[in-house]
Design a protein around this motif. Structure first.
Motif, PDB file in Angstrom:
ATOM      1  N   ARG A  14       0.852  -1.199   0.000  1.00 51.29           N
ATOM      2  CA  ARG A  14       0.000   0.000   0.000  1.00 51.29           C
ATOM      3  C   ARG A  14       0.882   1.242   0.000  1.00 51.29           C
ATOM      4  O   ARG A  14       1.836   1.338   0.759  1.00 51.29           O
ATOM      5  N   ALA A  35      -2.787   4.010  -3.159  1.00 58.99           N
ATOM      6  CA  ALA A  35      -2.802   2.859  -4.061  1.00 58.99           C
ATOM      7  C   ALA A  35      -2.567   1.579  -3.275  1.00 58.99           C
ATOM      8  O   ALA A  35      -1.872   1.582  -2.260  1.00 58.99           O
ATOM      9  N   THR A  36      -3.147   0.483  -3.764  1.00 58.76           N
ATOM     10  CA  THR A  36      -2.903  -0.848  -3.218  1.00 58.76           C
ATOM     11  C   THR A  36      -2.523  -1.757  -4.370  1.00 58.76           C
ATOM     12  O   THR A  36      -3.288  -1.917  -5.315  1.00 58.76           O
ATOM     13  N   GLU A  60      -2.493  -1.120  -9.081  1.00 53.74           N
ATOM     14  CA  GLU A  60      -3.738  -0.461  -8.680  1.00 53.74           C
ATOM     15  C   GLU A  60      -4.352   0.063  -9.966  1.00 53.74           C
ATOM     16  O   GLU A  60      -3.742   0.865 -10.665  1.00 53.74           O
TER      17      GLU A  60
END
Length: 131
Positions: A14, A35-36, A60
């Motif tokens: 992350r 974002a992941t 992501e």
């Protein structure tokens, strides 16, 4: 490095904006999630003693927020925080002589944009960084 790499099988990386917390288990205090990305299973291959190279991370597809990326935290598949580190753009890292842990092409992340990491490695030798 094998044990650390194994903890990230099927886990997440992350990317956050804001102030870097004092440790991997510190509670977040308003830092925005930008974002992941997702690790595969297995997440890494050991390439030499002390260094493991990640298999491609799933990007992501649509960033949940706009902001400037400053740090990242990696989580196991069960959600346990495993490690965190600093993050800079390629231009910042070049200027700072590569003292950061993760380098993105740009740290400027926009809502809805795709966010990807070209390469990610765990380096417990103290000799390198991630790109």
């Amino acid at each position: 490095v094998e044990a650390l790499a194994g903890l990230l099988d099927g886990g997440r990386l992350r990317i956050y904006g804001g102030t870097v917390p004092p440790g991997v288990n510190a509670v977040l205090d308003g830092q925005p999630l930008l974002a992941t990305l997702h690790f595969g299973a297995p997440a890494f291959t050991v390439v030499r003693p002390g260094i493991a190279q990640a298999h491609p991370l799933r990007p992501e597809e649509s960033a949940p927020a706009t902001g400037t990326a400053r740090w990242f935290r990696c989580f196991s598949a069960s959600g346990q925080a495993v490690l965190q580190g600093s993050l800079e753009s390629a231009a910042e890292a070049e200027r700072d002589e590569d003292t950061t842990d993760l380098i993105l092409d740009s740290t400027d992340i926009r809502l809805g944009a795709e966010v990807s990491v070209n390469s990610f490695a765990l380096d417990l030798t103290g000799e390198g960084h991630t790109r």
